[in-house]
Scaffold this active site. Structure first.
Site, PDB file in Angstrom:
ATOM      1  N   LYS A  39      32.839  28.116  35.909  1.00  0.00           N
ATOM      2  CA  LYS A  39      33.901  27.321  36.541  1.00  0.00           C
ATOM      3  C   LYS A  39      34.181  27.847  37.949  1.00  0.00           C
ATOM      4  O   LYS A  39      33.783  28.971  38.284  1.00  0.00           O
ATOM      5  CB  LYS A  39      35.162  27.374  35.672  1.00  0.00           C
ATOM      6  CG  LYS A  39      35.738  28.763  35.463  1.00  0.00           C
ATOM      7  CD  LYS A  39      36.740  28.785  34.296  1.00  0.00           C
ATOM      8  CE  LYS A  39      37.347  30.158  34.106  1.00  0.00           C
ATOM      9  NZ  LYS A  39      38.097  30.261  32.847  1.00  0.00           N
ATOM     10  N   ARG A 135      48.739  28.394  25.858  1.00  0.00           N
ATOM     11  CA  ARG A 135      48.303  27.548  26.963  1.00  0.00           C
ATOM     12  C   ARG A 135      47.956  26.165  26.427  1.00  0.00           C
ATOM     13  O   ARG A 135      48.781  25.280  26.441  1.00  0.00           O
ATOM     14  CB  ARG A 135      47.141  28.233  27.700  1.00  0.00           C
ATOM     15  CG  ARG A 135      46.837  27.635  29.042  1.00  0.00           C
ATOM     16  CD  ARG A 135      45.942  28.533  29.899  1.00  0.00           C
ATOM     17  NE  ARG A 135      44.591  28.714  29.369  1.00  0.00           N
ATOM     18  CZ  ARG A 135      43.650  29.430  29.995  1.00  0.00           C
ATOM     19  NH1 ARG A 135      43.906  30.035  31.143  1.00  0.00           N
ATOM     20  NH2 ARG A 135      42.451  29.559  29.466  1.00  0.00           N
ATOM     21  N   HIS A 167      41.264  31.336  22.735  1.00  0.00           N
ATOM     22  CA  HIS A 167      41.184  32.199  23.919  1.00  0.00           C
ATOM     23  C   HIS A 167      42.164  33.354  23.770  1.00  0.00           C
ATOM     24  O   HIS A 167      43.329  33.144  23.438  1.00  0.00           O
ATOM     25  CB  HIS A 167      41.513  31.372  25.167  1.00  0.00           C
ATOM     26  CG  HIS A 167      41.145  32.044  26.458  1.00  0.00           C
ATOM     27  ND1 HIS A 167      39.963  32.717  26.646  1.00  0.00           N
ATOM     28  CD2 HIS A 167      41.812  32.133  27.636  1.00  0.00           C
ATOM     29  CE1 HIS A 167      39.915  33.188  27.886  1.00  0.00           C
ATOM     30  NE2 HIS A 167      41.025  32.856  28.505  1.00  0.00           N
ATOM     31  N   ARG A 226      31.810  33.781  25.585  1.00  0.00           N
ATOM     32  CA  ARG A 226      32.110  33.033  26.833  1.00  0.00           C
ATOM     33  C   ARG A 226      32.311  34.049  27.946  1.00  0.00           C
ATOM     34  O   ARG A 226      33.420  34.437  28.283  1.00  0.00           O
ATOM     35  CB  ARG A 226      33.363  32.171  26.660  1.00  0.00           C
ATOM     36  CG  ARG A 226      33.251  31.104  25.555  1.00  0.00           C
ATOM     37  CD  ARG A 226      34.418  30.129  25.614  1.00  0.00           C
ATOM     38  NE  ARG A 226      35.702  30.780  25.637  1.00  0.00           N
ATOM     39  CZ  ARG A 226      36.463  31.042  24.562  1.00  0.00           C
ATOM     40  NH1 ARG A 226      36.047  30.710  23.356  1.00  0.00           N
ATOM     41  NH2 ARG A 226      37.631  31.639  24.701  1.00  0.00           N
ATOM     42  N   TYR A 270      49.070  40.532  65.621  1.00  0.00           N
ATOM     43  CA  TYR A 270      50.344  39.792  65.527  1.00  0.00           C
ATOM     44  C   TYR A 270      51.468  40.668  65.004  1.00  0.00           C
ATOM     45  O   TYR A 270      51.263  41.496  64.114  1.00  0.00           O
ATOM     46  CB  TYR A 270      50.195  38.620  64.553  1.00  0.00           C
ATOM     47  CG  TYR A 270      49.355  37.474  65.047  1.00  0.00           C
ATOM     48  CD1 TYR A 270      49.732  36.717  66.160  1.00  0.00           C
ATOM     49  CD2 TYR A 270      48.187  37.112  64.372  1.00  0.00           C
ATOM     50  CE1 TYR A 270      48.956  35.645  66.591  1.00  0.00           C
ATOM     51  CE2 TYR A 270      47.421  36.043  64.796  1.00  0.00           C
ATOM     52  CZ  TYR A 270      47.802  35.315  65.907  1.00  0.00           C
ATOM     53  OH  TYR A 270      47.043  34.257  66.317  1.00  0.00           O
ATOM     54  N   CYS A 317      44.205  38.479  60.887  1.00  0.00           N
ATOM     55  CA  CYS A 317      44.425  37.158  61.491  1.00  0.00           C
ATOM     56  C   CYS A 317      43.628  36.108  60.709  1.00  0.00           C
ATOM     57  O   CYS A 317      42.945  36.426  59.754  1.00  0.00           O
ATOM     58  CB  CYS A 317      43.983  37.160  62.944  1.00  0.00           C
ATOM     59  SG  CYS A 317      44.635  38.521  63.920  1.00  0.00           S
ATOM     60  N   MET A 318      43.707  34.865  61.170  1.00  0.00           N
ATOM     61  CA  MET A 318      43.010  33.792  60.456  1.00  0.00           C
ATOM     62  C   MET A 318      41.492  34.005  60.453  1.00  0.00           C
ATOM     63  O   MET A 318      40.832  33.799  59.428  1.00  0.00           O
ATOM     64  CB  MET A 318      43.354  32.437  61.081  1.00  0.00           C
ATOM     65  CG  MET A 318      42.828  31.270  60.274  1.00  0.00           C
ATOM     66  SD  MET A 318      43.170  29.676  61.027  1.00  0.00           S
ATOM     67  CE  MET A 318      44.916  29.524  60.780  1.00  0.00           C
ATOM     68  N   ASP A 319      40.953  34.423  61.594  1.00  0.00           N
ATOM     69  CA  ASP A 319      39.495  34.503  61.740  1.00  0.00           C
ATOM     70  C   ASP A 319      38.985  35.887  62.112  1.00  0.00           C
ATOM     71  O   ASP A 319      37.775  36.078  62.244  1.00  0.00           O
ATOM     72  CB  ASP A 319      39.030  33.537  62.843  1.00  0.00           C
ATOM     73  CG  ASP A 319      39.730  32.203  62.760  1.00  0.00           C
ATOM     74  OD1 ASP A 319      39.719  31.613  61.665  1.00  0.00           O
ATOM     75  OD2 ASP A 319      40.314  31.758  63.770  1.00  0.00           O
TER      76      ASP A 319
HETATM   77  C1  LIG Z   1      37.839  31.398  32.151  1.00  0.00           C
HETATM   78  C2  LIG Z   1      37.696  31.414  30.686  1.00  0.00           C
HETATM   79  C3  LIG Z   1      36.791  32.300  30.060  1.00  0.00           C
HETATM   80  C4  LIG Z   1      36.084  33.399  30.810  1.00  0.00           C
HETATM   81  O1  LIG Z   1      36.962  34.483  31.013  1.00  0.00           O
HETATM   82  P1  LIG Z   1      36.424  35.884  31.578  1.00  0.00           P
HETATM   83  O2  LIG Z   1      37.577  36.794  31.459  1.00  0.00           O
HETATM   84  O3  LIG Z   1      36.033  35.631  33.000  1.00  0.00           O
HETATM   85  O4  LIG Z   1      35.255  36.247  30.738  1.00  0.00           O
HETATM   86  C5  LIG Z   1      36.580  32.178  28.711  1.00  0.00           C
HETATM   87  N1  LIG Z   1      37.259  31.247  27.983  1.00  0.00           N
HETATM   88  C6  LIG Z   1      38.144  30.412  28.543  1.00  0.00           C
HETATM   89  C7  LIG Z   1      38.869  29.425  27.687  1.00  0.00           C
HETATM   90  C8  LIG Z   1      38.411  30.470  29.902  1.00  0.00           C
HETATM   91  O5  LIG Z   1      39.312  29.647  30.446  1.00  0.00           O
END
Ligand SMILES: *Cc1c(COP(=O)(O)O)cnc(C)c1O
Length: 378
Positions: A39, A135, A167, A226, A270, A317-319
């Site tokens: 992601k 969540r 999760h 995951r 700045y 700064c920005m850049d």
């Molecule tokens: C982002 C996410 C992960 C990965 O988490 P990490 O800590 O980067 O391994 C796994 N499961 C779900 C549901 C997530 O949103």
């Protein structure tokens, strides 16, 4: 390699990525496959090259993303992948979910119904169970009630439940209280799966391991791990070690545009937050907060120049930003400097920068902006 502007750039090591996949494979038991979490543009590393490398060179079959656009991107790079959307897809896009053969995370019976109302095609899904993250997902007091609701969702028809997942909220902690909390989360999903089996329902996937669980409480009962942040070689939590063989995948570099000798009393940047208290050599570096190098690092961060640490002086700064190179007489315009990564014996990690301004390495790498070209090296 495409030519790129040598101003501020991120070097992404596919060799490090491949190394990390093999380290993670060794952590997992044979029952568990990696689901690569890609992601947010592969945590800021650039989705296309990362996904193609994972699929083609590392034989990763499973990918997880946050939304439909990211899922379609994975599908286009890799026609064979199994792709799970972890987050919300507006039900009116159900047709696209089916068309691209994507697996949607389903959080309730109502949501499952609204998906099926929006397409004549069957939708593949994994049901999300909220076991303590607070969540998204089904939330029940007992695994039996949870399993009963999953069975109801399966009766809707045209919604193919292929798995369940949850999760963890604190798998990256070694306090007894947090470990007990995660134990309860894990037990809840395992018992939900047991209750489903008693009802004659066998699912292909039950998964609950994120990066932290993969490292610290790996379980053969999770069919998928995951893995997100450890793929990219960073810590789920800076306080706990990760396997030392994992390597950060991204380095961040820029160049010195000018070096000057300044007198005591000279103000830098700045707000005049920094005033030289002696004669100094000051270098200006071609990166700033618009590149994702946080302004919160003003007068705090360090940068590697000729394999030595130099302090940022005054505001980012920005850049551009300024550093003290008084101890590096050889520093000159055009020199490459390292903001994240290794130079000689010195290393600055995204986790180190994150700790300075009170965030996590995840946010540092995701925050490197799109102005910064990603350069892939092997
Ligand atoms: C982002 C996410 C992960 C990965 O988490 P990490 O800590 O980067 O391994 C796994 N499961 C779900 C549901 C997530 O949103």
């Amino acid at each position: 390699m495409k030519p790129y502007l040598k101003r501020a750039w991120a070097e992404v090591s596919l060799a490090a990525l491949k190394n990390n996949v093999s380290v993670i494979k060794k952590l997992n038991s044979p029952e568990t496959e990696i689901m690569a979490v890609v992601k947010a543009d592969a945590y800021g590393h650039g989705d296309e090259h990362i996904i193609k490398c994972l699929a083609n060179d590392c034989e990763i079959k499973y990918f997880a993303v946050s939304n439909l656009d990211e899922a379609i991107a994975v599908r286009n790079f890799c026609p064979e992948a199994e792709i799970l959307i972890l987050g919300y897809t507006p039900p009116e896009y159900a047709h696209e979910i089916a068309m691209y053969n994507i697996i949607q995370g389903v959080v309730s019976k109502e949501y499952a119904e609204s998906l099926t109302k929006n397409t004549p095609d069957p939708i593949r899904c994994h049901i999300k169970i909220d076991t303590g993250m607070g969540r998204i997902g089904l939330r029940y007091d007992s695994p039996q009630e949870c399993a009963a609701e999953i069975a109801e969702i399966m009766k809707i028809g045209k919604i193919n439940v292929e798995g369940i997942y949850t999760h963890f909220a604190v798998a990256d902690s070694d306090s007894a209280d947090n470990i007990a909390y995660t134990d309860r989360q894990e037990q809840f999903i395992i018992k939900t799966d047991d209750a489903l089996k008693e009802m004659g329902i066998r699912l292909d996937h039950v998964h609950f391991m994120n990066s932290a669980a993969t490292c610290y409480r790996n379980s053969p009962k999770s069919t998928l791990s995951r893995a997100g942040i450890i793929l990219y070689g960073l810590h789920p939590d800076i306080a706990l070690d990760i396997p030392s063989a994992l390597r950060p995948v991204m380095e961040l570099k820029a160049v010195i545009s000018q070096v000057k000798n300044v007198e005591s009393g000279t103000c830098i940047s700045y707000g005049r937050t920094f005033t030289a208290d002696r004669k100094m050599r000051v270098a200006t570096v071609t990166i700033g907060y618009a590149d994702g190098y946080s302004r919160l690092l003003s007068s705090k961060g360090e940068i590697l120049v000729h394999s030595k640490r130099c302090k940022i002086i005054g505001r980012v700064c920005m850049d551009q930003l300024m550093i003290d190179v008084s101890d590096i007489p050889e520093a000159k315009s055009g020199d490459i400097v390292t903001l994240i990564g290794r130079d000689g014996d010195e290393i600055i990690t995204a986790d180190e920068l994150a700790a300075i301004y009170g965030t996590i390495g995840y946010e540092v790498v995701c925050g490197i902006s799109k102005r910064v070209p990603r350069i892939y090296i092997d």
